[in-house]
Each structure stands twice: as structure tokens, then as C-alpha cells.
Write a protein that holds these residues in place. Structure first.
Motif, short mmCIF file in Angstrom:
data_model
loop_
_atom_site.label_atom_id
_atom_site.label_comp_id
_atom_site.label_asym_id
_atom_site.label_seq_id
_atom_site.Cartn_x
_atom_site.Cartn_y
_atom_site.Cartn_z
N THR A 118 0.84 -1.20 0.00
CA THR A 118 0.00 0.00 0.00
C THR A 118 0.88 1.25 0.00
O THR A 118 2.06 1.21 0.34
CB THR A 118 -0.91 0.02 1.23
N TYR A 119 0.26 2.34 -0.37
CA TYR A 119 0.98 3.61 -0.41
C TYR A 119 1.50 3.97 0.99
O TYR A 119 2.64 4.40 1.15
CB TYR A 119 0.07 4.73 -0.94
N GLN A 128 5.41 4.55 2.26
CA GLN A 128 5.84 5.79 2.90
C GLN A 128 6.49 5.52 4.27
O GLN A 128 7.50 6.13 4.62
CB GLN A 128 4.67 6.77 3.06
N ARG A 129 5.90 4.60 5.02
CA ARG A 129 6.48 4.25 6.33
C ARG A 129 7.86 3.62 6.17
O ARG A 129 8.78 3.92 6.94
CB ARG A 129 5.55 3.29 7.08
N GLN A 189 10.32 6.37 5.31
CA GLN A 189 10.56 7.20 6.49
C GLN A 189 11.51 6.50 7.46
O GLN A 189 12.41 7.14 8.03
CB GLN A 189 9.22 7.52 7.18
N GLN A 190 11.35 5.19 7.65
CA GLN A 190 12.24 4.44 8.53
C GLN A 190 13.66 4.41 7.97
O GLN A 190 14.64 4.50 8.72
CB GLN A 190 11.72 3.01 8.72
N LYS A 191 13.78 4.27 6.65
CA LYS A 191 15.11 4.29 6.04
C LYS A 191 15.79 5.64 6.23
O LYS A 191 16.99 5.71 6.51
CB LYS A 191 15.00 3.97 4.53
N LYS A 192 15.03 6.71 6.08
CA LYS A 192 15.60 8.05 6.28
C LYS A 192 16.03 8.25 7.72
O LYS A 192 17.11 8.82 7.99
CB LYS A 192 14.58 9.12 5.90
N GLN A 193 15.22 7.76 8.65
CA GLN A 193 15.55 7.90 10.08
C GLN A 193 16.82 7.12 10.41
O GLN A 193 17.69 7.60 11.13
CB GLN A 193 14.37 7.38 10.93
#
Length: 139
Positions: free
Chosen positions: A111-112, A116-117, A120-124
Motif C-alpha cells: 500500500t501507499y 511511505q512508512r 521514512q524508517q530508512k531516512k531515520q
């Protein structure tokens, strides 16, 4: 007839029973009586449907030999009759498990929101790792 499930039955004359002496503790009783039970079923010679025979033969189970026989040894009880019942229960459980039809997996897209989650976890995680680096500070 031994009932496996609603559609499957197995004739009792297809089973081969062997009564052997049990191993382990038990003193004189173990040395004198043949209470352990070994149940043998030749899969290829049985009246089971062909599709079930193939599933059983390709199953990764230590109780199924290369020659296509199911060997179940039971020595849990001091009674030969109880050991017979336990071995028969193990056999029916093994055949019933092989008879269960696996559901086909339907391929789905993430899912979209889950995408996105994940981003976001990869960026964090990347930000945390960049803070750990020993970067020279401009003075």
C-alpha cells in the motif's frame, strides 16, 4: 476401516503391526514384554488416492522411508493397546496433514502508506548513522 477425515478412509488390512521390546528404563517388565509397537504402511500399495500418495512420498518427514513406507514406532505407554492407539493416531494425523490443500497465494502490491512508512524508517536510520560518523568540524 480407519477414518482419516470426511472423505478418506484406510483399510485396516493395509497396516502391518510389529510388536517389539521397548527400550529405556522399566526393569524386568521391559525385558519380558513386547509392548512397543511399530506400524508400517506401504504408501504405494495403499488404497489412498494417487494425489495423496504423491504428497506423502514428497513430504519431508523422518517417518517416511526412501522405499515409500511410513514407519511409526510408539513406546510411550506400558500398555501395548495404548501404544497401538497412539501409533494409529500419529498415522491419521500425518495423512490428514498431507491431505490439506494449501491456499494459493495472491500477489499483492504494498500500500501507499506502507511504502511511505518504509521510506521514512530508512531516512531515520540513515540520519542516525550519519550522526555517528566522525566528521571534522569547520572551525
Amino acid at each position: 476401516m480407519i477414518r482419516i477425515n470426511d472423505q478418506l478412509e484406510l483399510a485396516e488390512d493395509e497396516l502391518e503391526w510389529q510388536f517389539i521390546r521397548a527400550s529405556g528404563p522399566g526393569g524386568q517388565h521391559v525385558n519380558k514384554t513386547s509392548t512397543a509397537v511399530q506400524l508400517v504402511l506401504d504408501i504405494r500399495q495403499s488404497s489412498l488416492p494417487d494425489w495423496l500418495q504423491q504428497r506423502l512420498l514428497h513430504r519431508a518427514d523422518h517417518r517416511i522411508t526412501q522405499s515409500g513406507k511410513i514407519l511409526i514406532k510408539c513406546q510411550q505407554s506400558r500398555s501395548q493397546e495404548q501404544n497401538r492407539e497412539l501409533a494409529l493416531a500419529q498415522l491419521t494425523e500425518l495423512i490428514a496433514a498431507a491431505a490439506v490443500q494449501q491456499k494459493k497465494r495472491k500477489a499483492t502490491k504494498p500500500t501507499y502508506g506502507s511504502q511511505q512508512r518504509r521510506i521514512q524508517q530508512k531516512k531515520q536510520r540513515g540520519a542516525t548513522k550519519s550522526l555517528r560518523q566522525n566528521k571534522p568540524r569547520p572551525d
